[in-house]
Design a protein around this motif. Structure first.
Motif, PDB file in Angstrom:
ATOM      1  N   SER A 241      -1.097   4.593   6.060  1.00 49.10           N
ATOM      2  CA  SER A 241      -2.419   4.354   6.220  1.00 49.10           C
ATOM      3  C   SER A 241      -2.975   4.319   7.606  1.00 49.10           C
ATOM      4  O   SER A 241      -2.523   4.006   8.487  1.00 49.10           O
ATOM      5  CB  SER A 241      -2.784   3.106   5.316  1.00 49.10           C
ATOM      6  OG  SER A 241      -4.113   2.530   5.310  1.00 49.10           O
ATOM      7  N   ASP A 242      -4.232   4.837   7.564  1.00 49.19           N
ATOM      8  CA  ASP A 242      -5.159   4.589   8.933  1.00 49.19           C
ATOM      9  C   ASP A 242      -5.269   3.080   8.956  1.00 49.19           C
ATOM     10  O   ASP A 242      -5.529   2.454   7.755  1.00 49.19           O
ATOM     11  CB  ASP A 242      -6.176   5.377   9.178  1.00 49.19           C
ATOM     12  CG  ASP A 242      -7.484   5.250   8.343  1.00 49.19           C
ATOM     13  OD1 ASP A 242      -7.075   4.687   7.227  1.00 49.19           O
ATOM     14  OD2 ASP A 242      -8.484   5.604   8.758  1.00 49.19           O
ATOM     15  N   SER A 243      -5.497   2.500  10.056  1.00 45.96           N
ATOM     16  CA  SER A 243      -6.115   1.137  10.138  1.00 45.96           C
ATOM     17  C   SER A 243      -6.625   0.853  11.183  1.00 45.96           C
ATOM     18  O   SER A 243      -6.889   1.915  12.298  1.00 45.96           O
ATOM     19  CB  SER A 243      -4.902   0.131   9.987  1.00 45.96           C
ATOM     20  OG  SER A 243      -4.021   0.372  11.139  1.00 45.96           O
ATOM     21  N   SER A 244      -7.205  -0.276  11.660  1.00 44.76           N
ATOM     22  CA  SER A 244      -7.892  -0.722  12.925  1.00 44.76           C
ATOM     23  C   SER A 244      -7.013  -0.763  13.883  1.00 44.76           C
ATOM     24  O   SER A 244      -7.354  -0.527  15.309  1.00 44.76           O
ATOM     25  CB  SER A 244      -8.540  -2.031  12.649  1.00 44.76           C
ATOM     26  OG  SER A 244      -7.493  -2.912  12.290  1.00 44.76           O
ATOM     27  N   ASN A 245      -5.522  -0.837  13.775  1.00 48.13           N
ATOM     28  CA  ASN A 245      -4.479  -0.469  14.671  1.00 48.13           C
ATOM     29  C   ASN A 245      -3.894   0.926  14.790  1.00 48.13           C
ATOM     30  O   ASN A 245      -2.964   1.289  15.619  1.00 48.13           O
ATOM     31  CB  ASN A 245      -3.302  -1.344  14.327  1.00 48.13           C
ATOM     32  CG  ASN A 245      -3.794  -2.814  14.519  1.00 48.13           C
ATOM     33  OD1 ASN A 245      -4.592  -3.407  15.442  1.00 48.13           O
ATOM     34  ND2 ASN A 245      -3.411  -3.608  13.573  1.00 48.13           N
ATOM     35  N   GLY A 246      -4.579   1.914  14.147  1.00 45.73           N
ATOM     36  CA  GLY A 246      -4.154   3.212  14.009  1.00 45.73           C
ATOM     37  C   GLY A 246      -3.082   3.503  13.074  1.00 45.73           C
ATOM     38  O   GLY A 246      -3.175   2.705  11.973  1.00 45.73           O
ATOM     39  N   VAL A 247      -2.737   4.615  12.670  1.00 49.02           N
ATOM     40  CA  VAL A 247      -1.649   5.000  11.401  1.00 49.02           C
ATOM     41  C   VAL A 247      -0.679   4.122  11.473  1.00 49.02           C
ATOM     42  O   VAL A 247       0.363   3.962  12.529  1.00 49.02           O
ATOM     43  CB  VAL A 247      -1.557   6.423  11.661  1.00 49.02           C
ATOM     44  CG1 VAL A 247      -0.809   6.945  10.164  1.00 49.02           C
ATOM     45  CG2 VAL A 247      -2.432   7.383  11.710  1.00 49.02           C
ATOM     46  N   ARG A 248      -0.404   3.643  10.266  1.00 52.98           N
ATOM     47  CA  ARG A 248       0.830   2.480  10.249  1.00 52.98           C
ATOM     48  C   ARG A 248       1.376   2.915   8.708  1.00 52.98           C
ATOM     49  O   ARG A 248       0.786   3.205   7.579  1.00 52.98           O
ATOM     50  CB  ARG A 248       0.257   1.316  10.233  1.00 52.98           C
ATOM     51  CG  ARG A 248      -0.296   0.781  11.506  1.00 52.98           C
ATOM     52  CD  ARG A 248       0.971   0.731  12.416  1.00 52.98           C
ATOM     53  NE  ARG A 248       0.432  -0.138  13.706  1.00 52.98           N
ATOM     54  CZ  ARG A 248      -0.020   0.400  15.000  1.00 52.98           C
ATOM     55  NH1 ARG A 248      -0.050   1.945  14.575  1.00 52.98           N
ATOM     56  NH2 ARG A 248      -0.366  -0.110  15.973  1.00 52.98           N
ATOM     57  N   ALA A 249       2.578   2.661   8.832  1.00 54.59           N
ATOM     58  CA  ALA A 249       3.597   2.768   7.705  1.00 54.59           C
ATOM     59  C   ALA A 249       3.277   1.368   6.990  1.00 54.59           C
ATOM     60  O   ALA A 249       3.023   0.445   7.537  1.00 54.59           O
ATOM     61  CB  ALA A 249       4.884   2.862   7.746  1.00 54.59           C
ATOM     62  N   PHE A 250       3.152   1.372   5.401  1.00 55.52           N
ATOM     63  CA  PHE A 250       2.847   0.162   4.821  1.00 55.52           C
ATOM     64  C   PHE A 250       4.058  -0.205   3.794  1.00 55.52           C
ATOM     65  O   PHE A 250       4.547   0.993   3.382  1.00 55.52           O
ATOM     66  CB  PHE A 250       1.332   0.244   4.341  1.00 55.52           C
ATOM     67  CG  PHE A 250       1.211   1.274   3.058  1.00 55.52           C
ATOM     68  CD1 PHE A 250       1.756   1.008   1.805  1.00 55.52           C
ATOM     69  CD2 PHE A 250       0.574   2.291   3.091  1.00 55.52           C
ATOM     70  CE1 PHE A 250       1.573   1.765   0.648  1.00 55.52           C
ATOM     71  CE2 PHE A 250       0.245   3.089   2.328  1.00 55.52           C
ATOM     72  CZ  PHE A 250       0.906   2.909   0.796  1.00 55.52           C
ATOM     73  N   LEU A 251       4.014  -1.240   3.118  1.00 56.28           N
ATOM     74  CA  LEU A 251       4.826  -1.835   2.201  1.00 56.28           C
ATOM     75  C   LEU A 251       3.928  -2.541   1.097  1.00 56.28           C
ATOM     76  O   LEU A 251       3.283  -3.459   1.512  1.00 56.28           O
ATOM     77  CB  LEU A 251       6.094  -2.685   2.453  1.00 56.28           C
ATOM     78  CG  LEU A 251       6.916  -2.970   1.327  1.00 56.28           C
ATOM     79  CD1 LEU A 251       7.686  -1.805   0.706  1.00 56.28           C
ATOM     80  CD2 LEU A 251       7.901  -3.763   1.736  1.00 56.28           C
ATOM     81  N   TRP A 252       3.727  -1.977  -0.014  1.00 57.35           N
ATOM     82  CA  TRP A 252       2.740  -2.486  -1.086  1.00 57.35           C
ATOM     83  C   TRP A 252       3.555  -3.182  -2.210  1.00 57.35           C
ATOM     84  O   TRP A 252       4.680  -2.610  -2.592  1.00 57.35           O
ATOM     85  CB  TRP A 252       1.786  -1.686  -1.609  1.00 57.35           C
ATOM     86  CG  TRP A 252       1.015  -1.964  -2.808  1.00 57.35           C
ATOM     87  CD1 TRP A 252      -0.172  -2.660  -2.701  1.00 57.35           C
ATOM     88  CD2 TRP A 252       1.027  -1.686  -4.231  1.00 57.35           C
ATOM     89  NE1 TRP A 252      -1.013  -2.800  -3.721  1.00 57.35           N
ATOM     90  CE2 TRP A 252      -0.127  -2.363  -4.818  1.00 57.35           C
ATOM     91  CE3 TRP A 252       2.181  -1.108  -4.824  1.00 57.35           C
ATOM     92  CZ2 TRP A 252      -0.163  -2.130  -6.051  1.00 57.35           C
ATOM     93  CZ3 TRP A 252       1.894  -0.931  -6.236  1.00 57.35           C
ATOM     94  CH2 TRP A 252       0.723  -1.950  -7.155  1.00 57.35           C
ATOM     95  N   SER A 253       3.238  -4.201  -2.454  1.00 58.95           N
ATOM     96  CA  SER A 253       3.894  -5.002  -3.559  1.00 58.95           C
ATOM     97  C   SER A 253       3.047  -5.133  -4.747  1.00 58.95           C
ATOM     98  O   SER A 253       1.865  -5.533  -4.885  1.00 58.95           O
ATOM     99  CB  SER A 253       4.420  -6.590  -3.266  1.00 58.95           C
ATOM    100  OG  SER A 253       4.740  -7.255  -4.329  1.00 58.95           O
ATOM    101  N   ARG A 254       3.537  -4.660  -5.851  1.00 60.06           N
ATOM    102  CA  ARG A 254       2.826  -4.876  -7.249  1.00 60.06           C
ATOM    103  C   ARG A 254       2.625  -6.084  -7.714  1.00 60.06           C
ATOM    104  O   ARG A 254       1.563  -6.418  -8.205  1.00 60.06           O
ATOM    105  CB  ARG A 254       3.586  -3.815  -8.217  1.00 60.06           C
ATOM    106  CG  ARG A 254       2.881  -3.847  -9.598  1.00 60.06           C
ATOM    107  CD  ARG A 254       3.074  -2.720 -10.505  1.00 60.06           C
ATOM    108  NE  ARG A 254       2.541  -2.634 -11.749  1.00 60.06           N
ATOM    109  CZ  ARG A 254       1.296  -2.314 -11.994  1.00 60.06           C
ATOM    110  NH1 ARG A 254       0.247  -1.994 -10.878  1.00 60.06           N
ATOM    111  NH2 ARG A 254       0.583  -2.263 -13.143  1.00 60.06           N
TER     112      ARG A 254
END
Length: 526
Positions: A241-254
């Motif tokens: 995802s892009d973000s205020s910190n730049g492009v970052r890998a993310f981990l989403w928990s259902r």
């Protein structure tokens, strides 16, 4: 598991595959890392997916001026999976857990179709959605009976699912969106992840067979995101995802609908996630400098130093991308430069990278065998199983059962909860064995890890009446052992006269008297 597909990183690269062409050297193996090779004397290859145990890898290879989907195995090497009737190009994106079923995209005159490949049936055309010129098979269930996919990364179109019973199914998009695709599927094929959105602003999407599509969203400050991989149980999704910190890998928990920024490796400025472990605790991907790996304990790290620390010889290699991790956590696949040439690679035989993390080791104890003691362990990993074990005389580790477990040396251990994080045990000791090692193996669907050994050292020296204490009640038995060893043995059959060897010179005699008196006056023997 399941990066039987790759999201943004792989799809961005697909846009350039049609014009790739570079000279190559033959396949070279380098200890635990292997090149999957190429089909023709010159060209490129990449490894996009790996089966459950690392014994099968799929991707593509140059084949003359075209590209071919390939399957690599340690014994069979690189296999050309062929083309669809009238087609000239195929790309392999996903593989079943057993490694014997592959899906991807194959060109046909005027378009591209999802394909399914099996050893017996070869390459099979699964078609495309109505009104959709090109469809890709990006993802696969563990048994190979469910395929997920959608349009190319640059095209509008709908997400799709193919099942052995129902055939090709149009999953559509989230209402008002231009395009959607499933890039990953859970082990049973009932859940998946990818994107749905406008071509100029895609957003990560979670899909389930029961409730359809829902947005995952983006990191704070972000306007776009894509999901690229999903855990075996469908509870964790990774991507970028892009973000205020730049492009970052993310981990989403259902479970709590939370999206975690996985950060960047030291000295780097961005990160993309392309693969996830079966448990959701390890993520792999790439950044501007090369392949990366993330876990909860160490955060985001460059992959090459991690592999080197595990004994992998990377001489000649520059690892650009890590696309997937096997379900058991022992294998990784990706693409990189080997002596300057783009090659798909696989690293096999690793200690499981996603086995549970042990955060608290069991502690040793000095105690008498007459009273129970407690051993405990802790882990930060969810959904784990515990198994306590004992090693009494260096004869090997034995799984403890609920209740009594016999020891090879003649004694036994009685445990109340040998399959829990904390266990209370009592001991009927073996003759001449004073040190008993206990440990716990912690396992999940990815692998297992054993704790350090905790030693139960029996209090025996000076305890001449075997009541688990050294005090004045041991004086008479001590004197009896000195003066009449046979009478001592008859009076205290459960004791060993060697408990009186207080000065540890190998004999029980008058030279132990001063040491025994010291034990009595100092509340215990060494």
């Amino acid at each position: 598991m399941k990066r039987n597909t790759n999201g943004n990183g792989r799809l961005l690269r697909l846009a350039t595959l049609a014009i790739l062409g570079a000279g190559f050297s033959p396949t070279i193996l380098a200890q635990s890392i292997q090149s999957i090779g190429i089909l023709s004397p010159t060209g490129n290859s990449e490894a996009f997916a790996v089966n459950a145990d690392g014994s099968a890898v799929v991707g593509y290879s140059s084949y003359g001026s075209a590209l071919r989907a390939v399957r690599w195995t340690p014994t069979g090497g690189l296999q050309n999976l062929g083309v669809l009737p009238g087609g000239v190009r195929t790309l392999g994106f996903a593989v079943s857990a057993e490694g014997d079923i592959v899906t991807g995209m194959g060109t046909i005159p005027g378009g591209g179709h999802v394909f399914l490949w099996t050893p017996a049936g070869g390459i099979q055309d699964l078609g495309t959605l109505a009104g959709q010129n090109v469809s890709y098979g990006f993802a696969m269930s563990a048994d190979g009976f469910v395929v997920g996919g959608g349009p190319s990364s640059a095209g509008a179109g709908h997400a799709l699912r193919w099942t052995e019973i129902g055939g090709l199914e149009d999953l559509g998009t989230i209402p008002s969106d231009e395009a959607a695709a499933l890039y990953a599927l859970s082990a049973d094929g009932s859940a998946g992840a990818g994107y749905s959105g406008m071509l100029s602003a895609k957003l990560a999407m979670y899909w389930s067979a029961s409730s359809g599509m829902e947005r995952i969203g983006a990191l704070p400050g972000g306007l776009y995101s894509e999901a690229s991989a999903i855990s075996s149980d469908g509870q964790y999704v990774t991507g970028f995802s892009d973000s205020s910190n730049g492009v970052r890998a993310f981990l989403w928990s259902r479970a709590d609908n939370s999206m975690q920024d996985l950060g960047v490796a030291t000295g780097r400025t961005l990160s993309y996630a392309t693969g996830i472990s079966s448990t959701g605790e390890v993520v792999v991907g790439y950044d501007e400098a090369g392949a990366v790996i993330w876990d909860k304990t160490n955060g985001m790290r460059a992959l090459s130093p991690v592999l080197t620390s595990l004994g992998v010889n990377l001489t000649g290699w520059s690892l650009s991308y890590c696309y997937a991790i096997s379900s058991d956590g022992t294998a990784l696949v990706g693409a990189g430069r080997f002596n300057g040439q783009l090659r798909g690679w696989v690293v096999r035989g690793l200690p499981s990278l996603c086995a549970p993390e042990i955060t608290q080791q069991p502690a040793g104890i000095r105690a008498c065998s007459g009273f129970p003691v407690t051993f405990s362990i802790d882990t930060s990993s969810p959904n784990v199983a515990f198994q306590w074990q004992v090693n009494a005389d260096e004869s090997g580790w034995i799984d403890l059962q609920i209740g009594q477990t016999a020891l090879p040396c003649g004694g036994n251990v009685v445990a109340d909860t040998p399959n829990a994080a904390s266990m209370q045990a009592s001991l009927s000791p073996c003759v001449q064995v004073s040190d008993y090692a206990f440990r716990c193996t912690v396992s999940n669907t990815c692998g297992q890890r054993a704790s350090d050994a905790a030693h139960w050292q029996l209090i025996r020296t000076g305890d001449m009446n075997c009541d688990c204490a050294v005090n004045n009640f041991d004086i008479d038995p001590f004197v009896l052992a000195l003066t009449a060893p046979e009478d001592y043995a008859a009076a205290y059959p459960s004791c060993d006269i060697r408990y009186g060897d207080v000065n540890h010179d190998g004999f029980m005699n008058n030279f132990d008297i001063d040491s025994f008196v010291q034990c009595l006056t100092s509340a215990g023997c060494p």
